[in-house]
Each structure stands twice: as C-alpha cells, then as structure tokens.
Design an enzyme around this catalytic site. Structure first.
Site, PDB file in Angstrom:
ATOM      1  N   ASP A   1      -7.979  -5.122  -0.783  1.00 15.27           N
ATOM      2  CA  ASP A   1      -8.371  -5.924  -1.954  1.00 15.27           C
ATOM      3  C   ASP A   1      -8.050  -7.402  -1.827  1.00 15.27           C
ATOM      4  OD1 ASP A   1      -7.316  -3.041  -3.641  1.00 15.27           O
ATOM      5  OD2 ASP A   1      -9.391  -3.754  -3.507  1.00 15.27           O
TER       6      ASP A   1
ATOM      7  N   HIS B   1       0.851  -1.194   0.000  1.00 12.61           N
ATOM      8  CA  HIS B   1       0.000   0.000   0.000  1.00 12.61           C
ATOM      9  C   HIS B   1       0.882   1.237   0.000  1.00 12.61           C
ATOM     10  CE1 HIS B   1      -3.168   2.834   1.191  1.00 12.61           C
ATOM     11  NE2 HIS B   1      -3.991   1.902   0.736  1.00 12.61           N
TER      12      HIS B   1
HETATM   13  C1  SDX Z   1      -5.918   0.409  -3.169  1.00 16.30           C
HETATM   14  O1  SDX Z   1      -4.156   4.852  -1.854  1.00 16.30           O
HETATM   15  C2  SDX Z   1      -5.159   4.198  -1.398  1.00 16.30           C
HETATM   16  O2  SDX Z   1      -5.617   4.505  -0.271  1.00 16.30           O
HETATM   17  C3  SDX Z   1      -5.684   3.091  -2.288  1.00 16.30           C
HETATM   18  C4  SDX Z   1      -6.762   2.212  -1.640  1.00 16.30           C
HETATM   19  C5  SDX Z   1      -8.049   2.983  -1.434  1.00 16.30           C
HETATM   20  O3  SDX Z   1      -8.847   2.581  -0.570  1.00 16.30           O
HETATM   21  O4  SDX Z   1      -8.312   3.931  -2.209  1.00 16.30           O
HETATM   22  O5  SDX Z   1      -6.278   1.735  -0.373  1.00 16.30           O
HETATM   23  C6  SDX Z   1      -7.120   1.023  -2.525  1.00 16.30           C
HETATM   24  O6  SDX Z   1      -5.576   0.802  -4.270  1.00 16.30           O
HETATM   25  C7  SDX Z   1      -5.105  -0.621  -2.426  1.00 16.30           C
HETATM   26  C8  SDX Z   1      -3.865  -1.102  -3.215  1.00 16.30           C
HETATM   27  C9  SDX Z   1      -4.340  -2.144  -4.238  1.00 16.30           C
HETATM   28  N1  SDX Z   1      -3.240  -2.498  -5.144  1.00 16.30           N
HETATM   29  C10 SDX Z   1      -2.670  -3.744  -5.092  1.00 16.30           C
HETATM   30  O7  SDX Z   1      -2.941  -4.594  -4.250  1.00 16.30           O
HETATM   31  C11 SDX Z   1      -1.663  -4.002  -6.202  1.00 16.30           C
HETATM   32  C12 SDX Z   1      -0.398  -4.677  -5.620  1.00 16.30           C
HETATM   33  N2  SDX Z   1       0.280  -3.699  -4.787  1.00 16.30           N
HETATM   34  C13 SDX Z   1       1.089  -2.764  -5.407  1.00 16.30           C
HETATM   35  O8  SDX Z   1       1.218  -2.663  -6.760  1.00 16.30           O
HETATM   36  C14 SDX Z   1       1.744  -1.730  -4.531  1.00 16.30           C
HETATM   37  O9  SDX Z   1       1.843  -2.200  -3.259  1.00 16.30           O
HETATM   38  C15 SDX Z   1       1.074  -0.397  -4.526  1.00 16.30           C
HETATM   39  C16 SDX Z   1       0.941   0.140  -5.902  1.00 16.30           C
HETATM   40  C17 SDX Z   1      -0.262  -0.496  -3.874  1.00 16.30           C
HETATM   41  C18 SDX Z   1       1.977   0.526  -3.749  1.00 16.30           C
HETATM   42  O10 SDX Z   1       3.275   0.369  -4.283  1.00 16.30           O
HETATM   43  P1  SDX Z   1       4.448   1.340  -3.875  1.00 16.30           P
HETATM   44  O11 SDX Z   1       4.003   2.727  -4.022  1.00 16.30           O
HETATM   45  O12 SDX Z   1       5.680   0.924  -4.604  1.00 16.30           O
HETATM   46  O13 SDX Z   1       4.650   1.154  -2.337  1.00 16.30           O
HETATM   47  P2  SDX Z   1       4.855  -0.130  -1.525  1.00 16.30           P
HETATM   48  O14 SDX Z   1       5.287   0.298  -0.177  1.00 16.30           O
HETATM   49  O15 SDX Z   1       3.650  -0.992  -1.643  1.00 16.30           O
HETATM   50  O16 SDX Z   1       6.107  -0.897  -2.232  1.00 16.30           O
HETATM   51  C19 SDX Z   1       7.377  -0.717  -1.712  1.00 16.30           C
HETATM   52  C20 SDX Z   1       8.211  -1.791  -2.315  1.00 16.30           C
HETATM   53  C21 SDX Z   1       8.446  -1.549  -3.788  1.00 16.30           C
HETATM   54  O17 SDX Z   1       9.766  -2.036  -4.002  1.00 16.30           O
HETATM   55  P3  SDX Z   1      10.843  -0.982  -4.528  1.00 16.30           P
HETATM   56  O18 SDX Z   1      10.347  -0.554  -5.895  1.00 16.30           O
HETATM   57  O19 SDX Z   1      10.860   0.158  -3.572  1.00 16.30           O
HETATM   58  O20 SDX Z   1      12.114  -1.796  -4.577  1.00 16.30           O
HETATM   59  O21 SDX Z   1       7.603  -3.076  -2.247  1.00 16.30           O
HETATM   60  C22 SDX Z   1       7.415  -3.598  -3.580  1.00 16.30           C
HETATM   61  C23 SDX Z   1       7.548  -2.453  -4.550  1.00 16.30           C
HETATM   62  O22 SDX Z   1       8.172  -2.930  -5.744  1.00 16.30           O
HETATM   63  N3  SDX Z   1       6.054  -4.092  -3.633  1.00 16.30           N
HETATM   64  C24 SDX Z   1       5.691  -5.341  -3.910  1.00 16.30           C
HETATM   65  C25 SDX Z   1       4.292  -5.329  -3.814  1.00 16.30           C
HETATM   66  N4  SDX Z   1       3.858  -4.116  -3.484  1.00 16.30           N
HETATM   67  C26 SDX Z   1       4.959  -3.343  -3.401  1.00 16.30           C
HETATM   68  N5  SDX Z   1       6.390  -6.445  -4.235  1.00 16.30           N
HETATM   69  C27 SDX Z   1       5.667  -7.560  -4.456  1.00 16.30           C
HETATM   70  N6  SDX Z   1       4.308  -7.636  -4.380  1.00 16.30           N
HETATM   71  C28 SDX Z   1       3.606  -6.545  -4.051  1.00 16.30           C
HETATM   72  N7  SDX Z   1       2.278  -6.592  -3.962  1.00 16.30           N
END
Ligand code: SDX
Length: 392
Positions: A327, A270
């Site tokens: 989700d 997130h």
């Molecule tokens: C919603 O903003 C909101 O409030 C949204 C929401 C709402 O109610 O409106 O809460 C609803 O959108 C929830 C999120 C749903 N999306 C997913 O589940 C998709 C899978 N998750 C991601 O793609 C990711 O976690 C994000 C896009 C949600 C956030 O990604 P970020 O901004 O990169 O932040 P993070 O802290 O989650 O990730 C940090 C690191 C990153 O690595 P680096 O690039 O820094 O090396 O963790 C990695 C990411 O690559 N990472 C993951 C991951 N999610 C993040 N690695 C593997 N699997 C994952 N799911």
C-alpha cells in the site's frame, strides 16, 4: 485468579487452512501464485491470465485465455435495476460504502447463480463477479462525481474497459493510454491474491456456512476497507500528502515510534512480511516508470522515497522488521492515473475479487470442508448465581 478462570481447550490457536493457490515466505519476501513469482507475473503476464491461473491452477494456452477473456467480457454489463439501486445512496457516500452495499445486493439480482451445490452456477457466479466488479467500481466513481454511468465495451481489455467506464464522458471520447492501461493491469495483478489475509479469511469463513458467493465477496469488501488492511492505500497517500515535504518526516517517524501515539506509518509493516513485500518493490519501480512516461512529477513520490530511506535506517523499524508494503507506493501511481484517494481501496477490492473467488471455490469444493468455528480462550468470570437488583 479467583474471579475468572482460563479455560484451556487443549488446542493450539492456529486457525489455519490448506491451500494450493498462493505461497508467501515472509522472511524471504517471496510471493508465488500457483508457483509463479509475483514479479515475473507482474512484468510478463496480464490480469486476465493471472485470473485464469488463480482459478484453474495453470497458465492458460492462447485458446484457453481467449475463451476465458471472451466469457468474462460477456458478463460485464449489470442489471439495469442496479443503476436504480445506486440512486438510493447519497452522492457523497464513500465509494467503499457503496461497494459493500451493491455487491451485497448482487444475490438479489443474480439469484440464478447462488446455488453453491451446482458447479455450473458456481462457475457463472465466479465469472459474473470477476466481470461485474469493474463495472460496479466505475459506477461508484461516476455516481460520486455526478457523471452518467458508462457501459462496458467488449472490444477493450479488462483494464482498458475499466478505465473507459471510469473516465470517459458522453461529451468526448476517452482514449485509453497504453501506459496507463499497462500500469492499471499491473496493479490489478499485484493485488489479485495474498494467501489467508484478513479479507480472504472473511470470505472463507462466510462461505463455510454455505452463504452465496455474492454475499461472501461483500463480506470480504467490508473487511478489506479497514485502514489496517486494504484501507491503508488511501491512508498512506493521505499521510504522504499531510507530511508534505521531506523536512517534516522526522516528526512523523517519532510519532510512529511513540507507543502512546496510535499513529502508524501507513503502508509500512505487515502481519507476515518481515522482509520486503515483493509487491512493494515492483510498485516502487513502477511508480517512477509511470510518472516518467506520463511526464508527471509528484512531490509525494520524493517524500515517499525519503520516508522509506529514513525509516529503513531507523533502529525501531529495523528491530521490528517494518518495511513498505503493497500500500505504500500504489497510491502514487493511482493518483497519477487520475483516481481520487477515496477510490484506492475500491481498486484493491476490484483486483482482489478474483483471489477471493479462487479461494472461495477451493474451500467450497473441499469435501472435508466444515463450517468455520474459531475457538476462544475464555478469561471471563467463573460460574456465579443471579442476584436480584435490590441485592446488588
Ligand atoms: C495489507 O495480510 C495480508 O496479506 C494483507 C495484505 C494483503 O495483500 O491482503 O498484504 C494487504 O493489509 C497490507 C498492510 C496494510 N496496512 C498498513 O500499512 C497499516 C500500517 N501497518 C500496520 O498497522 C501493521 O503493520 C499491520 C497491521 C499491517 C501489522 O501489524 P502487526 O500485526 O502488529 O505486525 P507488525 O509486525 O507490522 O508490527 C510489529 C510491531 C508492533 O509493535 P508491538 O505492538 O509489537 O510493540 O511494529 C509496530 C507494531 O506496533 N508497527 C508499527 C507499524 N506497523 C507495525 N509501528 C509504526 N508504524 C507502523 N506502520
């Protein structure tokens, strides 16, 4: 760098806004709506009551809630020409594609509530959107399965009316199961608002130009559709089904950790929560409760639980503070209720409409509000003169 310069505008790039509606503490896993914790609202309140709270700032009295519920119920029908509009789509169109189109078209049907300077028109437009979004969502489902549209029934609850419009058919009555009705209402509450997420920021930015509320909500729906945002609920269940059995989990965990692999665990991570998403906790519990009450055993739930257990003990996920988000478990419940995965993000948009509208109203009534204009950090070429094609 000689061929480009970095323009430092001397400003911090925090594009932020003030709001009184929702508070999130990502490290502590706290989510409050107008000060009330999400787990208390999910367990004790109703979606109509939470909608009133988001819009007005206070929990309603019984009389206020009855009046609000009555008002919303009187806007649930849609213009008959909208049914004709639906027939322009292909039957196999994704329901979110239909929702983007139909909600964007609403200002062509309800142009008497598009003057944002008129508080009464803003009020009517807000109520129309909250009331009609379930009707349109149910119509999108009916259209995709080739069944006739079902009219709203004002003697049903908000969730019950939506379930009836979605699942009833002329050939036989649909009895709204109280277990399913309660689960649907709880899911709506858990998705109602979430501070300045991507789709809410989209609605605010669109609204800051003075665009009408129907167009702004359509913009929010378009943004929500992305798999990194609201589209993750559909992607998460598809992923869990693709994994199939718990013995396949390590393979997917390895892929999620592989920087060269674009695969991510859908429903994990997130932008803000670096601790548990409190909504995921409620949904995790509700998934077990709903399936038990309905007498359904879905192996996907076992796979989800095992995936969560393995991921939360994996150093990669611990280091990156990746937890299940809203989700991850929602699809298990929605599938048990009878929705196809293609409807999952539509349900997210249905519930989030009240949050978008509350945030839009807060923005549009802020006297200090100006048109949104995110700035940039320019990293392109420095100024240079044109060269004719024969010189290139
Ligand atoms: C919603 O903003 C909101 O409030 C949204 C929401 C709402 O109610 O409106 O809460 C609803 O959108 C929830 C999120 C749903 N999306 C997913 O589940 C998709 C899978 N998750 C991601 O793609 C990711 O976690 C994000 C896009 C949600 C956030 O990604 P970020 O901004 O990169 O932040 P993070 O802290 O989650 O990730 C940090 C690191 C990153 O690595 P680096 O690039 O820094 O090396 O963790 C990695 C990411 O690559 N990472 C993951 C991951 N999610 C993040 N690695 C593997 N699997 C994952 N799911």
């Amino acid at each position: 760098d000689t061929d480009c310069f970095t323009y430092d505008p001397g400003f911090t790039s925090t594009a932020s806004c003030e709001s009184k509606i929702t508070y999130i503490d990502g490290d502590a896993g706290i989510l409050l709506h107008r000060g009330y914790p999400i787990d208390q609202l999910a367990e004790k309140s109703s979606f109509m009551e939470v909608s009133y709270l988001l819009l007005n700032g206070e929990l309603p009295s019984k009389a206020e809630l009855d009046k609000f519920t009555y008002t919303i119920s009187r806007h649930t029908m849609v213009h008959e020409q909208l049914a004709t509009f639906f027939r322009g789509f292909r039957r196999d169109a994704h329901p979110m594609a239909i929702m983007c189109g139909v909600v964007g078209a609403l200002s062509a049907f309800y142009h008497d509530s598009t003057d944002i300077a008129d508080p009464e028109q803003r009020r009517i437009a807000s109520h129309r959107l909250i009331a009609k979004i379930p009707t349109l969502a149910a119509m999108a489902y009916k259209y995709s399965v080739g069944q006739p549209f079902v009219f709203p029934k004002n003697d049903l609850s908000y969730a019950g009316n939506f379930l009836n419009m979605t699942f009833s058919v002329p050939a036989e009555d649909y009895v709204v199961d109280p277990i399913i009705e309660s689960a649907m209402d709880k899911i709506f509450i858990l998705h109602a608002d979430h501070e300045q997420n991507a789709s809410t920021s989209t609605v605010r930015l669109a609204g800051s130009s003075g665009a009408n509320p129907f167009a702004c909500i359509a913009a929010g729906i378009a943004c929500l559709w992305g798999p990194a945002h609201g589209g993750a609920n559909e992607a998460a269940l598809n992923m869990l089904r693709e994994i199939g059995t718990p013995d396949k989990i390590p393979e997917y965990i390895a892929r999620a950790k592989n920087k060269d692999d674009p695969f991510r665990l859908m429903g994990f991570g997130h932008r803000v929560y670096k601790n548990f998403d409190p909504r995921a906790k409620v949904l995790s519990k509700a998934a077990t409760e709903v399936l038990d009450k309905l007498g359904i055993s879905d192996p996907v739930l076992d796979t989800a639980r095992e995936l969560e257990r393995i991921a939360l003990s994996d150093q990669y996920f611990i280091d990156k503070k990746l937890y299940p988000n809203v989700d991850f478990y929602s699809g298990v419940i929605l599938s048990a209720i009878g929705f196809p995965t293609s409807m999952f993000t539509v349900l997210f948009a249905l519930a989030r409409t009240v949050g978008w509208i509350a945030q839009w109203n807060e923005m549009i009534t802020d006297p200090a509000q100006k048109i949104g204009r995110p700035r940039q950090l320019y990293t392109g070429p420095t100024q240079r003169d044109y060269v004719t094609v024969d010189q290139r």
